[in-house]
Motif scaffolding. Sequence first.
Motif, PDB file in Angstrom:
ATOM      1  N   GLU A 202      -3.783   6.998 -10.117  1.00 13.79           N
ATOM      2  CA  GLU A 202      -4.608   6.725  -8.871  1.00 13.79           C
ATOM      3  C   GLU A 202      -3.848   5.886  -8.113  1.00 13.79           C
ATOM      4  OE1 GLU A 202      -7.221   4.511  -6.297  1.00 13.79           O
ATOM      5  OE2 GLU A 202      -6.671   3.592  -8.171  1.00 13.79           O
ATOM      6  N   SER A 203      -4.085   6.081  -6.762  1.00 15.50           N
ATOM      7  CA  SER A 203      -3.323   5.129  -5.616  1.00 15.50           C
ATOM      8  C   SER A 203      -4.062   4.919  -4.317  1.00 15.50           C
ATOM      9  CB  SER A 203      -1.900   5.819  -5.285  1.00 15.50           C
ATOM     10  OG  SER A 203      -2.419   7.170  -4.592  1.00 15.50           O
ATOM     11  N   GLY A 204      -3.895   3.822  -3.735  1.00 15.71           N
ATOM     12  CA  GLY A 204      -4.610   3.450  -2.786  1.00 15.71           C
ATOM     13  C   GLY A 204      -3.681   2.534  -1.806  1.00 15.71           C
ATOM     14  N   VAL A 205      -4.349   2.425  -0.449  1.00 17.06           N
ATOM     15  CA  VAL A 205      -3.946   1.461   0.403  1.00 17.06           C
ATOM     16  C   VAL A 205      -5.351   0.850   1.190  1.00 17.06           C
ATOM     17  CG1 VAL A 205      -3.014   0.993   2.861  1.00 17.06           C
ATOM     18  CG2 VAL A 205      -1.992   2.671   1.014  1.00 17.06           C
ATOM     19  N   SER A 206      -5.110  -0.550   1.171  1.00 17.86           N
ATOM     20  CA  SER A 206      -6.273  -1.217   1.777  1.00 17.86           C
ATOM     21  C   SER A 206      -6.671  -0.943   3.174  1.00 17.86           C
ATOM     22  CB  SER A 206      -6.155  -2.813   1.414  1.00 17.86           C
ATOM     23  OG  SER A 206      -4.939  -3.168   2.434  1.00 17.86           O
ATOM     24  N   GLU A 207      -8.107  -1.232   3.459  1.00 17.45           N
ATOM     25  CA  GLU A 207      -8.539  -1.095   4.929  1.00 17.45           C
ATOM     26  C   GLU A 207      -7.758  -1.770   5.980  1.00 17.45           C
ATOM     27  OE1 GLU A 207     -12.396  -2.322   5.775  1.00 17.45           O
ATOM     28  OE2 GLU A 207     -12.735  -0.429   6.760  1.00 17.45           O
ATOM     29  N   ASN A 208      -7.064  -2.682   5.433  1.00 16.77           N
ATOM     30  CA  ASN A 208      -6.304  -3.574   6.677  1.00 16.77           C
ATOM     31  C   ASN A 208      -4.743  -3.111   6.662  1.00 16.77           C
ATOM     32  OD1 ASN A 208      -5.345  -4.977   4.272  1.00 16.77           O
ATOM     33  ND2 ASN A 208      -6.119  -6.921   4.746  1.00 16.77           N
ATOM     34  N   ALA A 209      -4.486  -2.321   5.588  1.00 16.00           N
ATOM     35  CA  ALA A 209      -3.249  -1.748   5.756  1.00 16.00           C
ATOM     36  C   ALA A 209      -1.929  -2.569   5.050  1.00 16.00           C
ATOM     37  CB  ALA A 209      -2.814  -1.136   7.072  1.00 16.00           C
ATOM     38  N   VAL A 210      -2.225  -3.686   4.747  1.00 17.55           N
ATOM     39  CA  VAL A 210      -1.124  -4.683   4.153  1.00 17.55           C
ATOM     40  C   VAL A 210      -1.214  -4.692   2.539  1.00 17.55           C
ATOM     41  CG1 VAL A 210      -0.790  -5.928   6.315  1.00 17.55           C
ATOM     42  CG2 VAL A 210      -2.590  -6.855   4.858  1.00 17.55           C
ATOM     43  N   SER A 211      -1.932  -3.902   1.954  1.00 18.04           N
ATOM     44  CA  SER A 211      -1.928  -4.000   0.398  1.00 18.04           C
ATOM     45  C   SER A 211      -2.243  -2.793  -0.200  1.00 18.04           C
ATOM     46  CB  SER A 211      -2.728  -5.160  -0.136  1.00 18.04           C
ATOM     47  OG  SER A 211      -3.828  -4.672  -0.029  1.00 18.04           O
TER      48      SER A 211
END
Length: 346
Positions: A202-211
């Motif tokens: 599984e992978s993901g990027v936070s809503e604020n794009a910095v994590s």
Amino acid sequence: MAESVERLQQRVQELERELAQERSRRVLGGGDGAGGRRIEKMSPEVDSNPKNRLMALKRMGIVSDYEKIRTFAVAIVGVGGVGSVTAEMLTRCGIGKLLLFDYDKVELANMNRLFFQPHQAGLSKVQAAEHTLRNINPDVLFEVHNYNITTVENFQHFMDRISNGGLEEGKPVDLVLSCVDNFEARMTINTACNELGQTWMESGVSENAVSGHIQLIIPGESACFACAPPLVVAANIDEKTLKREGVCAASLPTTMGVVAGILVQNVLKFLLKFGTVSFYLGYNAMQDFFPTMSMKPNPQCDDRNCRKQQEEYKRKEAALPKQDVIQEEEEIIHEDNEWARRCCTC
């Protein structure tokens, strides 16, 4: 009417299997692909062939048999900011087969990310991706599906392709990668993989794009996505209610590229068995911080198939032969040791 629809669906699945078998025969048999000639042998010798530079990993002792990469099939769900770059990296690495799943279309709003190009706007993401990737590496076999996996009818087809869409038709894929941007799709992948006993990442990027993060999930051995779910899932909240009108999530190609790179690096380590695969690896761009951890499965997990896989894993572990730990006795140096006397008198 219902019976005729069911027969048509069965026929579509049969035709898809026949098409996949024909593609497999063409690729395994060394047929030409679009955009170039299939390279029969990967060699570690240095020349203009890009695959030889990959094979240099063998000569340098990193990977015992890099050419084995061509025998693996990987399914990628979500061909967006992370998924498209992940697909490109695996294509350049020489993976045997990629199965791409996405229901979205390419938009000009996607151009702040990597991979897609303005002239592809309006095409389905899987169609645009397949065209680009075939030109990069004609040796890779592609299978694309333009639908939403969370619907009942599509979920069954998704399960079928995970179970039977391997490099050799009728065999399962080697790994499933989740590159989606919502919990519903993640839970759908989690449900399918728990039922099939299929390892996935599984992978993901936070809503604020910095994590961002990646996570390896081995059913029964490690925590599944439902074992320690985010609050939005645990509280049974409809995530659509969390969307703020007029506000969209931030998107940085740098963060997505970093997460995709970390994901593919661990895919290669997992498939080719070198280095250490991270069960969880986070990325905080603000401090360049990379936290790691591993989570054991929850015995009271809400997913019954996860609990079933846990019991199966315990049985397998119990059946393994126990290894006796042999403790080596510390060597005793006597006082009349020749070297000891010599040291004392020097």
